[in-house]
Scaffold this motif. Sequence first.
Motif, PDB file in Angstrom:
ATOM      1  N   ILE A 160       0.882  -1.183   0.000  1.00 48.91           N
ATOM      2  CA  ILE A 160       0.000   0.000   0.000  1.00 48.91           C
ATOM      3  C   ILE A 160       0.912   1.223   0.000  1.00 48.91           C
ATOM      4  O   ILE A 160       1.665   1.456   0.943  1.00 48.91           O
ATOM      5  N   GLY A 202       3.072   5.159  -7.436  1.00 44.78           N
ATOM      6  CA  GLY A 202       2.220   4.523  -8.430  1.00 44.78           C
ATOM      7  C   GLY A 202       2.858   4.329  -9.787  1.00 44.78           C
ATOM      8  O   GLY A 202       2.170   4.025 -10.772  1.00 44.78           O
ATOM      9  N   LEU A 211      -1.529  -1.795  -4.165  1.00 45.21           N
ATOM     10  CA  LEU A 211      -2.631  -0.844  -4.100  1.00 45.21           C
ATOM     11  C   LEU A 211      -2.060   0.549  -3.846  1.00 45.21           C
ATOM     12  O   LEU A 211      -1.318   0.756  -2.876  1.00 45.21           O
ATOM     13  N   THR A 212      -2.399   1.495  -4.723  1.00 42.16           N
ATOM     14  CA  THR A 212      -1.848   2.845  -4.568  1.00 42.16           C
ATOM     15  C   THR A 212      -2.801   3.731  -3.773  1.00 42.16           C
ATOM     16  O   THR A 212      -4.021   3.634  -3.885  1.00 42.16           O
ATOM     17  N   LYS A 213      -2.205   4.618  -2.970  1.00 42.74           N
ATOM     18  CA  LYS A 213      -2.969   5.585  -2.165  1.00 42.74           C
ATOM     19  C   LYS A 213      -3.369   6.764  -3.042  1.00 42.74           C
ATOM     20  O   LYS A 213      -2.615   7.144  -3.938  1.00 42.74           O
ATOM     21  N   PHE A 235      -6.877   5.034  -1.337  1.00 44.89           N
ATOM     22  CA  PHE A 235      -7.740   3.909  -1.701  1.00 44.89           C
ATOM     23  C   PHE A 235      -8.911   3.837  -0.729  1.00 44.89           C
ATOM     24  O   PHE A 235      -8.856   4.380   0.386  1.00 44.89           O
ATOM     25  N   GLU A 247     -12.208  -1.459  -0.623  1.00 41.40           N
ATOM     26  CA  GLU A 247     -11.408  -2.128  -1.661  1.00 41.40           C
ATOM     27  C   GLU A 247     -10.233  -2.858  -1.027  1.00 41.40           C
ATOM     28  O   GLU A 247      -9.919  -3.995  -1.401  1.00 41.40           O
ATOM     29  N   LEU A 248      -9.587  -2.213  -0.050  1.00 43.55           N
ATOM     30  CA  LEU A 248      -8.493  -2.879   0.651  1.00 43.55           C
ATOM     31  C   LEU A 248      -8.982  -4.169   1.303  1.00 43.55           C
ATOM     32  O   LEU A 248      -8.326  -5.211   1.217  1.00 43.55           O
ATOM     33  N   ARG A 299      -9.555  -6.866  -1.361  1.00 47.77           N
ATOM     34  CA  ARG A 299      -8.280  -7.406  -1.876  1.00 47.77           C
ATOM     35  C   ARG A 299      -7.594  -8.272  -0.823  1.00 47.77           C
ATOM     36  O   ARG A 299      -7.005  -9.308  -1.149  1.00 47.77           O
TER      37      ARG A 299
END
Length: 224
Positions: free
Chosen positions: A78, A82, A99-101, A103, A107-108, A111
């Motif tokens: 995280i 990106g 996962l890019t901030k 978010f 969604e986290l 995943r």
Amino acid sequence: MNVLLVEDYQELAKEIIDFLSKNGYLCKWVSSQAEALEEISVNEYDAMLLDLGLPDGDGFDILKDIRKKQAKTAVIVITARGELNDKIDGLQLGADDYLTKPFALTELGARLFAVIRRTHGVATNEIEIHHFKIQLQEYRVTFAEEIINLTKKEFDIFQYLVLNKNRVITRLQLTEHIWGDILELNSDSNFIDVHVRNLRKKLEKFAKIDWFETVRNVGYRINM
């Protein structure tokens, strides 16, 4: 499921911990590379949420270390980084997801559940074992459509043993998975045995469970 969160931004860390706790995860938070490396040298985790930009180093070094020590731990990077090359590096070093901030926490959560499920080779939200059905996200166990009333700890133990079916799981592994930091616990305590005994009694009301094996002086195994 126990999760190690490696994140130096305190506000975000609090939000993630609160979200994960409400969704049934046991979450340990560290905010530096040194703390993370020390933590994974002592405790085993089902998953790690890993920030890359830490005050004392790069999260990729933690990723390399955990892949040497804990092959089954699911790792989600995280990060605010990106760039395509960062994503490729992370996945090639062994991250299960990236996962890019910023978010959404939902969604986290989705995943995280997906990578943990894949780590254990489970394709769906439901596992069937000897006619017992475990619905992972609903924290529900049924037999012939009848709900079995398990406590949270009993469910967690049953779920963990089923996810690791055909493997002997030691009392220490169960303790670490269900209660977290083993250094804060008395490893000689019999509380695991008490919870397992209660779990068995509840399951035996519905069917024979000779597949739920006690391995003397070691732990437990569920045979498929």
